[in-house]
Design a protein around this motif. Sequence first.
Motif, PDB file in Angstrom:
ATOM      1  N   ILE A 162     -74.761 147.823  66.377  1.00  0.00           N
ATOM      2  CA  ILE A 162     -73.918 148.945  67.089  1.00  0.00           C
ATOM      3  C   ILE A 162     -72.342 148.419  66.997  1.00  0.00           C
ATOM      4  O   ILE A 162     -71.460 149.015  66.852  1.00  0.00           O
ATOM      5  CB  ILE A 162     -74.258 149.336  68.043  1.00  0.00           C
ATOM      6  N   ALA A 163     -72.149 147.005  67.500  1.00  0.00           N
ATOM      7  CA  ALA A 163     -71.081 146.473  67.513  1.00  0.00           C
ATOM      8  C   ALA A 163     -70.216 146.438  66.128  1.00  0.00           C
ATOM      9  O   ALA A 163     -68.899 146.795  66.167  1.00  0.00           O
ATOM     10  CB  ALA A 163     -70.953 144.960  68.033  1.00  0.00           C
ATOM     11  N   ALA A 164     -71.012 146.211  65.228  1.00  0.00           N
ATOM     12  CA  ALA A 164     -70.437 145.985  63.905  1.00  0.00           C
ATOM     13  C   ALA A 164     -69.875 147.677  63.328  1.00  0.00           C
ATOM     14  O   ALA A 164     -68.838 147.525  62.712  1.00  0.00           O
ATOM     15  CB  ALA A 164     -71.649 145.805  62.857  1.00  0.00           C
ATOM     16  N   ARG A 165     -70.464 148.357  63.697  1.00  0.00           N
ATOM     17  CA  ARG A 165     -69.993 149.860  63.575  1.00  0.00           C
ATOM     18  C   ARG A 165     -68.683 149.907  64.131  1.00  0.00           C
ATOM     19  O   ARG A 165     -67.782 150.712  63.599  1.00  0.00           O
ATOM     20  CB  ARG A 165     -71.290 150.754  63.929  1.00  0.00           C
ATOM     21  N   LEU A 166     -68.721 149.579  65.290  1.00  0.00           N
ATOM     22  CA  LEU A 166     -67.576 149.810  66.274  1.00  0.00           C
ATOM     23  C   LEU A 166     -66.315 148.980  65.606  1.00  0.00           C
ATOM     24  O   LEU A 166     -65.087 149.471  65.565  1.00  0.00           O
ATOM     25  CB  LEU A 166     -67.721 149.326  67.629  1.00  0.00           C
ATOM     26  N   ILE A 167     -66.499 147.934  65.309  1.00  0.00           N
ATOM     27  CA  ILE A 167     -65.438 147.008  64.530  1.00  0.00           C
ATOM     28  C   ILE A 167     -65.239 147.637  63.345  1.00  0.00           C
ATOM     29  O   ILE A 167     -63.939 147.576  63.143  1.00  0.00           O
ATOM     30  CB  ILE A 167     -66.221 145.385  64.479  1.00  0.00           C
TER      31      ILE A 167
END
Length: 311
Positions: free
Chosen positions: A216-221
Amino acid sequence: MSEALLDHATLTMAAGSKSFASASKLFDRPTRRAALMLYAWCRHCDDVIDDQTLGFNNAPAKSEQEVQQARLAELEAQTARAFEGAPMTEPAFAAFQEVAFAHAIPPSQAFDHLEGYAMDVRDERYETFEDTLRYCYHVAGVVGLMMARVMGVRDEATLDRACDLGLGFQLTNIARDIVEDAEAGRCYVPGEWLREEGLSVEELPDPAHREALARIAARLIQAAEPYYASARIGIARLPLRSAWAIATALGVYRRIGVKVNRAGSAAWDERQSTGRGEKLALLLSGGAGALGSRARRGSPPRSSSLWQRPR
């Protein structure tokens, strides 16, 4: 009184945002003063809502919603009084009043920012990525608009890119702080994304779900990248010292996102940040970027796929 306000604002930023505090030293003196004072007001509003001092809890328990609503109403009333020209005794509001009048900050932008705190008070949840971007606008994008006005920006196209910078910053913050926010009972990740990972909001703090959180964090970044790219183009329209400061701040925040992404499931073992050496390198690269932006002739139009701020 004027120097006391500046001292208060300087201490507020130094304690509340080390990332932006470093970059703000690059502004010319009048711009730095105004930026510090605007930040002091934003930080004060955030702390009042959460009953904190510079982001640190004063009490172990989260405030009850009705208490927060009363605090929010008081912030709204004080902000209205500031725009009416009433004498302000609270340093953060006195600072904000000075900046708002000196740089013609529209009341609508100040109240748009307060709406971000209202969204937290209402305990809103964000079903789609567009919903998350709407929250990002209120807590950070509109701050980019106000900061840009402090730097002398008035044209709408450049203001759009200033807002984009705030959106990129906040998407990075959300990725970095997923666990911390969840422990405080807040979640800014789109509900659709959580369901795709088979997660509920209540499960986010559980270390057993770190691999899913990393995705999820990778998608946000990744989602922040086009907003950073758009903001980088707008830097060419700023005065040189302001361009250097903003290019440096962009580099610092973007680096934090890169570190969150690279850390994967370990990203929340400790708070991701940039060290002194990294900040120095980013300061130098920011200066090069600011100088390079002077040589650019024209700029591509802002992508129509990016979220558009309200006008």
